[in-house]
Design a protein around this motif. Structure first.
Motif, PDB file in Angstrom:
ATOM      1  N   ARG A   1       0.831  -1.201   0.000  1.00 16.86           N
ATOM      2  CA  ARG A   1       0.000   0.000   0.000  1.00 16.86           C
ATOM      3  C   ARG A   1       0.873   1.260   0.000  1.00 16.86           C
ATOM      4  O   ARG A   1       0.570   2.243  -0.675  1.00 16.86           O
ATOM      5  CB  ARG A   1      -0.932   0.002   1.216  1.00 16.86           C
ATOM      6  N   ARG A   2       1.961   1.192   0.770  1.00 18.55           N
ATOM      7  CA  ARG A   2       2.855   2.349   0.836  1.00 18.55           C
ATOM      8  C   ARG A   2       3.515   2.604  -0.515  1.00 18.55           C
ATOM      9  O   ARG A   2       3.581   3.750  -0.979  1.00 18.55           O
ATOM     10  CB  ARG A   2       3.924   2.108   1.904  1.00 18.55           C
TER      11      ARG A   2
ATOM     12  N   GLN B   1       3.111   5.815  -2.893  1.00 11.64           N
ATOM     13  CA  GLN B   1       4.255   6.584  -3.380  1.00 11.64           C
ATOM     14  C   GLN B   1       4.284   6.653  -4.902  1.00 11.64           C
ATOM     15  O   GLN B   1       4.722   7.651  -5.470  1.00 11.64           O
ATOM     16  CB  GLN B   1       5.556   5.968  -2.860  1.00 11.64           C
TER      17      GLN B   1
END
Length: 580
Positions: free
Chosen positions: A141-142, A146
């Motif tokens: 998810r990160r 990004q």
């Protein structure tokens, strides 16, 4: 026989215990079921993830212990495992599966359920193996965030915006695009530093986010440029929204050590309609944004078919890649135009350096073709450095292309005056060169100088300390020329051609030139008359007391190294632009 049976029983228990130890030792959750779905064994990892004591979990239906839900809907997905016991299927759950523990805590899991068969093939149970993938999912998810968001502001990035614009063009709806370019952001960045600039971008991003709908897409495209995709929005509504953004940004202040800095934003509006390419919509919005800047900044301009200003802006944009390529591959060349002394026949050869762009056909194009693009996209400092570098190389080489004692006048742009890094580069070029600084005269226009008087004064002083001289170009074009003259420590003053070309026919022009020369004589400033197109002007200028003359009547611009183009007497001729 009884002994053999007892031995075999002990051996099976031992094997079972070994299996149990192995299951308890692995770092994945393991649950074994009987044919009715009751738990026979649950290892410590599985018990911990489920939040149950192993002794309490054994013998209970697995659905009471292992509560699985869909990550998005939070609905139970237990039915997906029914095929394991009923039909002997192998089931994989590799994504979007949540395990809800007894205390209500959740973790993402990856699970595989496999049937256990008897020798005759009948299903007698199942084994469930699962692992906690919460960290991996969080990392995914990160990384996904990004990949689609700007790291500084948290807004959507260019990739996410392009995807949203492409989808909007395909959905058949009527949407609008706002293209935003901050005004005066470079002032904060150069004056207060990049950390301050980052703070301004973050704060303005939050401010703009508060002025758009949650359903709209606000993106930072790069630098100080942003875009807003307004869904299901009319042209009038988009203009209203853009004007609100202008007002909000204009009201914003950034404070640095008590000093307030005000910014603005120029916004272009363009329709997002099916049948149009995304690149064309961006071109229209960007062009409209440029028109807003040209109209005075902190304004809104909406694109419409047949917009003459927009078409002109697009022609300027087409020059951008050509200018980048010219700087990288030396597609520029230098011309010089003579400046002749009227008072000293023995004075050193003196030339103004002019720039030309060499196109693929070998034609030499004057800056009038590309200067607006260079100024719009901030390329003038880089171009100025290129010109100075090449001019110094010509003087250093002493290879006969120009007289060994010649003095060169080099134009500098208003952008260069306000660029501290460019000032340092220029000083380094002069100090590191073997050329005497006295052979260099830098020219700035009156308009550029008075637009930021303090910066201009500091710039001039810094270069004069090195030994270079400075000329104030186009003098008389400003509204309060004489008021500013005493503020600028220049060595020379170039009188605007508008007062020179008809001096022998217009007594007012003659009086203005005479007044300028008189004041300059009092201040010890050398005067240069521009646009001397007719030879009959020379005696009149000499009588008034002008020191130097320049124009087509003196000599036309020509490439460095080429012979001087002979003077052709004429009553009138084309004006010689200082830009070439």
């Amino acid at each position: 026989m009884d002994g053999l049976l007892e031995y075999r029983t002990r051996e099976l228990r031992h094997e079972r215990d070994q299996v149990a130890v192995m299951l308890d030792s692995i770092d994945e959750g393991v649950i074994s079921l009987d044919h009715e779905g009751h738990i026979q064994h649950i290892n410590p990892i599985a018990a911990e993830l489920c939040g149950w004591d192993p002794s309490l979990a054994r013998g209970r239906p697995w659905v009471r212990i292992l509560q699985l839900r869909h990550e998005g809907t939070l609905q139970s997905v237990a039915s997906q495992l029914e095929g394991v016991l009923q039909r002997g299927e192998v089931v994989h759950m590799s994504s979007q599966t949540l395990l809800v523990a007894r205390d209500g805590s959740e973790c993402a899991v990856e699970l595989k359920a496999s049937p256990v068969r008897r020798r005759n093939g009948d299903v007698e149970g199942a084994v469930l193996v699962f692992r906690d993938i919460s960290y991996r999912q969080a990392m995914i998810r990160r990384l996904n965030f990004q990949a689609h968001h700007d790291s500084l502001t948290g807004l959507h990035n260019r990739t996410a915006f392009d995807d949203a614009l492409t989808a909007a063009l395909a959905d058949g709806g009527f949407h609008q695009l706002l293209y935003l370019d901050l005004d005066f952001f470079k002032v904060v960045n150069d004056t207060c530093g990049h950390a301050a600039g980052d703070t301004v971008l973050r704060e303005l991003s939050a401010l703009m986010r508060a002025h758009v709908r949650e359903t709209d897409v606000l993106a930072r495209l790069g630098g100080d440029e942003f875009a807003v995709l307004l869904y299901r929005c009319s042209r009038e509504q988009a203009i209203e929204r853009a004007e609100a953004l202008c007002a909000a940004v204009s009201a914003y202040r950034y404070y640095d050590e008590g000093r307030p800095f005000q910014l603005g934003v120029s916004i272009g509006v363009a329709p997002v309609e099916s049948g149009v390419q995304a690149s064309e919509v961006l071109r229209q919005a960007d062009g409209a944004c440029y028109m807003a800047k040209q109209s005075g900044r902190n304004q809104v301009h909406a694109y419409h078919d047949g917009d003459a200003g927009f078409e002109r802006a697009q022609r300027e944009v087409q020059w951008l890649p050509l200018l980048h390529e010219a700087l990288e591959n030396d597609r520029f060349t230098l011309y010089i135009q003579p400046i002749r002394s009227l008072s000293d026949a023995t004075s050193k050869p003196y030339y103004e350096v002019l720039l030309r762009y060499v196109n693929d056909a070998g034609e030499h194009l004057a800056p009038a073709h590309f200067m607006a693009t260079a100024e719009r996209f901030g390329l003038m400092p880089e171009i100025d450095i290129w010109v100075v570098t090449q001019a110094l190389q010509v003087l250093e080489s002493d290879d006969g292309r120009i007289e060994s004692d010649a003095v060169l006048a080099i134009n500098l742009s208003g952008q260069s005056m306000g660029d501290l890094r460019m000032r340092d580069q220029l000083a380094a070029l002069v100090t590191q060169s073997s050329v005497m600084p006295q052979r260099l005269c830098f020219e700035i226009t009156e308009t550029a100088a008075i637009s930021n008087l303090a910066q201009a004064r500091e710039f001039i002083y810094s270069m004069r300390r090195l030994g270079c001289s400075f000329a104030l170009d186009d003098f008389g074009s400003g509204m309060s020329s004489f008021a500013y003259l005493k503020e600028l420590p220049v060595n020379q003053l170039k009188i605007d051609g508008a007062f020179v070309r008809n001096l022998t026919r217009d007594s007012l022009d003659a009086a203005i030139v005479s007044a300028i020369c008189g004041i300059c004589a009092q201040m010890g400033i050398i005067t240069v008359a521009e646009y001397v197109e007719r030879l009959e002007l020379i005696p009149a200028l000499e009588l008034i007391g002008v020191d130097f003359v320049q124009g087509y009547g003196i000599g036309r611009p020509h490439p460095i190294g080429a012979p001087l183009i002979p003077i052709i007497p004429r009553n009138n001729g084309p004006a010689a632009s200082l830009q070439g």
